[in-house]
Design a protein around this motif. Structure first.
Motif, PDB file in Angstrom:
ATOM      1  N   LYS A   1      -1.118   5.234   5.451  1.00 34.58           N
ATOM      2  CA  LYS A   1      -0.717   6.621   6.138  1.00 34.58           C
ATOM      3  C   LYS A   1       0.646   6.131   6.825  1.00 34.58           C
ATOM      4  N   SER A   2       1.109   5.150   7.430  1.00 30.05           N
ATOM      5  CA  SER A   2       2.341   4.840   7.958  1.00 30.05           C
ATOM      6  C   SER A   2       2.598   3.527   8.440  1.00 30.05           C
ATOM      7  N   LYS A   3       3.579   2.971   8.597  1.00 35.08           N
ATOM      8  CA  LYS A   3       3.924   1.535   9.021  1.00 35.08           C
ATOM      9  C   LYS A   3       3.643   1.238  10.498  1.00 35.08           C
ATOM     10  N   ALA A   4       3.177   2.076  11.123  1.00 35.86           N
ATOM     11  CA  ALA A   4       3.179   2.400  12.810  1.00 35.86           C
ATOM     12  C   ALA A   4       2.154   1.051  13.139  1.00 35.86           C
TER      13      ALA A   4
ATOM     14  N   THR B   1      -3.033   1.508  10.217  1.00 32.65           N
ATOM     15  CA  THR B   1      -2.184   2.984   9.368  1.00 32.65           C
ATOM     16  C   THR B   1      -1.694   2.271   8.094  1.00 32.65           C
ATOM     17  N   TRP B   2      -1.255   1.004   8.005  1.00 34.68           N
ATOM     18  CA  TRP B   2      -0.854   0.393   7.013  1.00 34.68           C
ATOM     19  C   TRP B   2      -1.882   0.565   5.470  1.00 34.68           C
ATOM     20  N   GLY B   3      -3.174   0.598   5.591  1.00 37.19           N
ATOM     21  CA  GLY B   3      -3.825   0.596   4.590  1.00 37.19           C
ATOM     22  C   GLY B   3      -4.032  -0.435   3.447  1.00 37.19           C
TER      23      GLY B   3
ATOM     24  N   PRO C   1      -1.733  -6.625   8.499  1.00 36.60           N
ATOM     25  CA  PRO C   1      -1.483  -6.037   7.164  1.00 36.60           C
ATOM     26  C   PRO C   1      -0.696  -6.569   6.120  1.00 36.60           C
ATOM     27  N   HIS C   2      -0.088  -7.713   6.457  1.00 28.82           N
ATOM     28  CA  HIS C   2       0.440  -8.691   5.440  1.00 28.82           C
ATOM     29  C   HIS C   2       0.024  -9.894   5.413  1.00 28.82           C
TER      30      HIS C   2
ATOM     31  N   ALA D   1       0.692  -0.983   0.047  1.00 29.73           N
ATOM     32  CA  ALA D   1      -0.019  -0.102  -0.153  1.00 29.73           C
ATOM     33  C   ALA D   1       0.858   1.330   0.117  1.00 29.73           C
ATOM     34  N   ASP D   2       1.918   1.097   0.688  1.00 23.82           N
ATOM     35  CA  ASP D   2       2.835   2.220   0.685  1.00 23.82           C
ATOM     36  C   ASP D   2       3.200   2.511  -0.885  1.00 23.82           C
ATOM     37  N   ARG D   3       3.877   1.605  -1.372  1.00 20.48           N
ATOM     38  CA  ARG D   3       4.378   1.665  -2.779  1.00 20.48           C
ATOM     39  C   ARG D   3       3.467   2.269  -4.008  1.00 20.48           C
ATOM     40  N   ALA D   4       2.187   1.490  -3.653  1.00 18.97           N
ATOM     41  CA  ALA D   4       1.015   2.036  -4.312  1.00 18.97           C
ATOM     42  C   ALA D   4       0.593   3.466  -4.283  1.00 18.97           C
ATOM     43  N   LEU D   5       0.326   3.976  -2.963  1.00 25.10           N
ATOM     44  CA  LEU D   5       0.114   5.329  -2.800  1.00 25.10           C
ATOM     45  C   LEU D   5       1.278   6.229  -3.254  1.00 25.10           C
TER      46      LEU D   5
END
Length: 192
Positions: A137-140, A144-146, A117-118, A94-98
């Motif tokens: 949003k973040s990896k916290a 927030t991983w989305g 998240p995984h 999700a971080d990469r896609a965003l």
């Protein structure tokens, strides 16, 4: 002027090497949906999804969760609600896609997952409205991983809208928002 030409040639070479984006046609009991996938933004997710398509995993599955003001989810259960076997889960991209500009907007396709998240395997959903709360949003923490967006509907949003409007039931506590009459994915095939 030369740096501008070099930049253009570099961009053109990248575009050519990328080739056409994969497309998948879902033939459902309510019509055809065509999705275009984004392998550069979410490579492992697209590879995973196409692996399930090629294996015929989605054939005979249903949209088992339909929320008219949220999304339609499918790909994991057959019409008698037996869960299909899946391969190991994949990392959340999700971080990469965003970062590549993919957001959970109306008509986009994303991977479903558990609170981990995984944990995405085969289930996916199509956003029927913009859902910014699902974006990375973040990896916290897990919230927030989305949810990883990996494609979009390019044909058949009218079919998606018909599916989102079906009558659902919450009679079974293990299947909330379950369509009263099954919405079948008859076949999923890669067409490009």
């Amino acid at each position: 002027m030369r740096p501008l030409i070099a930049a253009f040639l570099s961009f053109a070479a990248m575009a050519l090497s990328a080739g056409p984006k994969p497309q998948v046609k879902l033939t459902t009991s309510m019509g055809v949906i065509v999705m275009e996938l984004e392998p550069q933004a979410a490579p492992r997710t697209v590879e995973n999804f196409l692996k399930y398509v090629k294996k015929g995993h989605y054939n005979g599955t249903i949209f088992h969760r339909v929320i008219s003001d949220f999304m339609i989810q499918g790909g994991g259960y057959v019409d008698y609600l037996g869960k299909k076997r899946t391969d190991a889960s994949i990392p959340n991209e999700a971080d990469r896609a965003l970062a590549a500009g993919l957001k959970n907007k109306r008509g986009t396709v994303a991977m479903a997952r558990t609170p981990d998240p995984h944990s995405a395997t085969a289930e996916f959903f199509i956003n029927v409205v913009d859902n910014p709360k699902l974006d990375f949003k973040s990896k916290a923490n897990a919230t927030t991983w989305g949810y990883c967006v990996f494609g979009r509907v390019i044909k058949g949003m009218d079919v998606v809208d018909r599916i989102r409007a079906v009558k659902t039931s919450n009679k079974r506590s293990d299947f909330l928002n379950l369509p009263v009459k099954p919405v079948l994915i008859k076949e999923a095939v890669q067409i490009q």
